[in-house]
Design a protein around this motif. Sequence first.
Motif, PDB file in Angstrom:
ATOM      1  N   GLY A 103       0.834  -1.186   0.000  1.00 32.22           N
ATOM      2  CA  GLY A 103       0.000   0.000   0.000  1.00 32.22           C
ATOM      3  C   GLY A 103       0.873   1.241   0.000  1.00 32.22           C
ATOM      4  O   GLY A 103       2.083   1.179  -0.227  1.00 32.22           O
ATOM      5  N   MET A 104       0.266   2.396   0.261  1.00 33.69           N
ATOM      6  CA  MET A 104       1.002   3.651   0.242  1.00 33.69           C
ATOM      7  C   MET A 104       2.206   3.614   1.190  1.00 33.69           C
ATOM      8  O   MET A 104       3.329   3.961   0.802  1.00 33.69           O
ATOM      9  N   ALA A 105       2.007   3.193   2.432  1.00 30.27           N
ATOM     10  CA  ALA A 105       3.097   3.202   3.412  1.00 30.27           C
ATOM     11  C   ALA A 105       4.237   2.285   2.980  1.00 30.27           C
ATOM     12  O   ALA A 105       5.414   2.661   3.028  1.00 30.27           O
ATOM     13  N   GLY A 108      -3.182  -1.172  -2.053  1.00 28.08           N
ATOM     14  CA  GLY A 108      -4.040  -1.238  -0.861  1.00 28.08           C
ATOM     15  C   GLY A 108      -5.351  -0.522  -1.115  1.00 28.08           C
ATOM     16  O   GLY A 108      -6.093  -0.862  -2.046  1.00 28.08           O
ATOM     17  N   ARG A 109      -5.643   0.519  -0.289  1.00 29.58           N
ATOM     18  CA  ARG A 109      -6.901   1.254  -0.476  1.00 29.58           C
ATOM     19  C   ARG A 109      -6.831   2.287  -1.603  1.00 29.58           C
ATOM     20  O   ARG A 109      -7.834   2.924  -1.908  1.00 29.58           O
ATOM     21  N   LEU A 110      -5.681   2.439  -2.223  1.00 30.30           N
ATOM     22  CA  LEU A 110      -5.620   3.170  -3.496  1.00 30.30           C
ATOM     23  C   LEU A 110      -6.061   2.192  -4.574  1.00 30.30           C
ATOM     24  O   LEU A 110      -5.276   1.731  -5.404  1.00 30.30           O
ATOM     25  N   GLY A 154      -0.998   7.458  13.237  1.00 34.52           N
ATOM     26  CA  GLY A 154      -1.396   8.844  13.032  1.00 34.52           C
ATOM     27  C   GLY A 154      -2.829   8.965  12.555  1.00 34.52           C
ATOM     28  O   GLY A 154      -3.540   9.885  12.939  1.00 34.52           O
ATOM     29  N   GLY A 155      -3.259   8.040  11.697  1.00 32.24           N
ATOM     30  CA  GLY A 155      -4.665   7.933  11.356  1.00 32.24           C
ATOM     31  C   GLY A 155      -5.184   8.854  10.281  1.00 32.24           C
ATOM     32  O   GLY A 155      -6.387   8.924  10.070  1.00 32.24           O
ATOM     33  N   ASN A 156      -4.316   9.565   9.564  1.00 33.35           N
ATOM     34  CA  ASN A 156      -4.809  10.510   8.563  1.00 33.35           C
ATOM     35  C   ASN A 156      -4.823   9.902   7.165  1.00 33.35           C
ATOM     36  O   ASN A 156      -4.296  10.458   6.203  1.00 33.35           O
ATOM     37  N   LEU A 157      -5.405   8.737   7.036  1.00 35.45           N
ATOM     38  CA  LEU A 157      -5.679   8.091   5.763  1.00 35.45           C
ATOM     39  C   LEU A 157      -4.447   8.038   4.857  1.00 35.45           C
ATOM     40  O   LEU A 157      -3.374   7.652   5.291  1.00 35.45           O
ATOM     41  N   VAL A 158      -4.578   8.417   3.572  1.00 26.34           N
ATOM     42  CA  VAL A 158      -3.477   8.256   2.625  1.00 26.34           C
ATOM     43  C   VAL A 158      -2.286   9.124   3.019  1.00 26.34           C
ATOM     44  O   VAL A 158      -1.133   8.690   2.945  1.00 26.34           O
ATOM     45  N   GLU A 159      -2.540  10.354   3.454  1.00 27.17           N
ATOM     46  CA  GLU A 159      -1.446  11.236   3.862  1.00 27.17           C
ATOM     47  C   GLU A 159      -0.729  10.666   5.082  1.00 27.17           C
ATOM     48  O   GLU A 159       0.513  10.685   5.148  1.00 27.17           O
ATOM     49  N   GLY A 160      -1.479  10.157   6.032  1.00 21.11           N
ATOM     50  CA  GLY A 160      -0.871   9.538   7.205  1.00 21.11           C
ATOM     51  C   GLY A 160      -0.042   8.322   6.836  1.00 21.11           C
ATOM     52  O   GLY A 160       1.030   8.090   7.413  1.00 21.11           O
ATOM     53  N   ALA A 161      -0.526   7.536   5.872  1.00 20.20           N
ATOM     54  CA  ALA A 161       0.221   6.362   5.420  1.00 20.20           C
ATOM     55  C   ALA A 161       1.544   6.772   4.787  1.00 20.20           C
ATOM     56  O   ALA A 161       2.579   6.135   5.007  1.00 20.20           O
ATOM     57  N   MET A 162       1.524   7.846   3.998  1.00 18.04           N
ATOM     58  CA  MET A 162       2.753   8.332   3.380  1.00 18.04           C
ATOM     59  C   MET A 162       3.772   8.751   4.439  1.00 18.04           C
ATOM     60  O   MET A 162       4.950   8.360   4.387  1.00 18.04           O
ATOM     61  N   LEU A 163       3.320   9.539   5.409  1.00 17.31           N
ATOM     62  CA  LEU A 163       4.220  10.001   6.468  1.00 17.31           C
ATOM     63  C   LEU A 163       4.739   8.827   7.296  1.00 17.31           C
ATOM     64  O   LEU A 163       5.903   8.819   7.720  1.00 17.31           O
TER      65      LEU A 163
END
Length: 353
Positions: free
Chosen positions: A10-12, A38-40, A316-325
């Motif tokens: 996924g993103m992360a 993943g969810r993308l 962190g829980g901020n969806l796609v942006e949180g996964a990136m971070l």
Amino acid sequence: MTDILVIGAGMAGLICAQQLSKTGYSVLVVDKSRGVGGRLATRRLYETRADHGACYLKPQGELFRDLINLLCDRHILEVWTDTVYEFTTHTGLSTPQNRSPRYVAPLGMSAIAKFLAQDLNILLNQRAIGLHLTPENHWRVTLESSNEELTAKALVIAIPAPQALTLLTPLAGRDLNPALLENLNSVEYYPCISVMSGYPTTSQLPDWKAVTFVDNEILGWIGLDSSKRHQAPQPVFVVQSNASFAQLHLDSPDLQPTGQQMLECAAKVFNLPWLNSPEWMQVHRWRYAFPRSPWPEKVLAFDTTAPLVCCGDWCGGNLVEGAMLSGLAASEKINQHLDQLIPANVNFFKDFV
């Protein structure tokens, strides 16, 4: 033997793998699915596409804006709308006071993941079912389909927390502190059910592109997905349930009646009877859709003899942006434990080639 094994594409997982790979580590990514993201998630159906996972990106922080700018420069993302309407039972449809651009991929949100996956060594359709530490303090990972074993100096687990917990629980005691596993166990998710439905080209479409439901007993979101495509062959809607409705039907063996119930509700809410009679419909369940009680830090690191870090949108829980971070933070943590090839303060996205 590889330097770093990443479980989850996924993103992360992809961001982490790219950061580590581009700085000289050998990295292998393993994922149980047929594709990355993943969810993308984008589904190809009936000569078109539908985003049944993350529907758009709305940047908040600078790093995520850098990624979105990069994807826009590569013509992967573009602005879809700056207005997501709200619907409440008492006031009906209303325009939000604050507007901000939402970005989408005309070729589907999975195009983002495919871009981030370029040049990475990835094994798909491979589920990790077993972990153990070798006497040499390396990680050995067993794959389900081939019963193959992979070995790595460091391990990144970039999957939903409940799945990570299942994978790590057998290590409790000798290799892992059981108390640390309680951190994983504390993370909970909201589920979601997504319906993709296609309609005749003669349908009278609404003026809006996306609506969020504030207090509907069934619905959470609806979007005119075909408005993201440059030459959509027909109108396509994506409808997402709220968490409580999804929980009621999450384990239903046949989700078609559930999807039909969601479309019936949408047709009634907007007074569009034809929404209830699509030419085709597909339904997808997301057991781990939105973090309900996320881990408060960007990663969850374990004190083991070989580096082990968990990351994902639940950190962190901020969806796609949180996964990136979270993926970036995981790469930094692993780098600290290995050869420290990544220099400090590197802007990953501006340097992406």
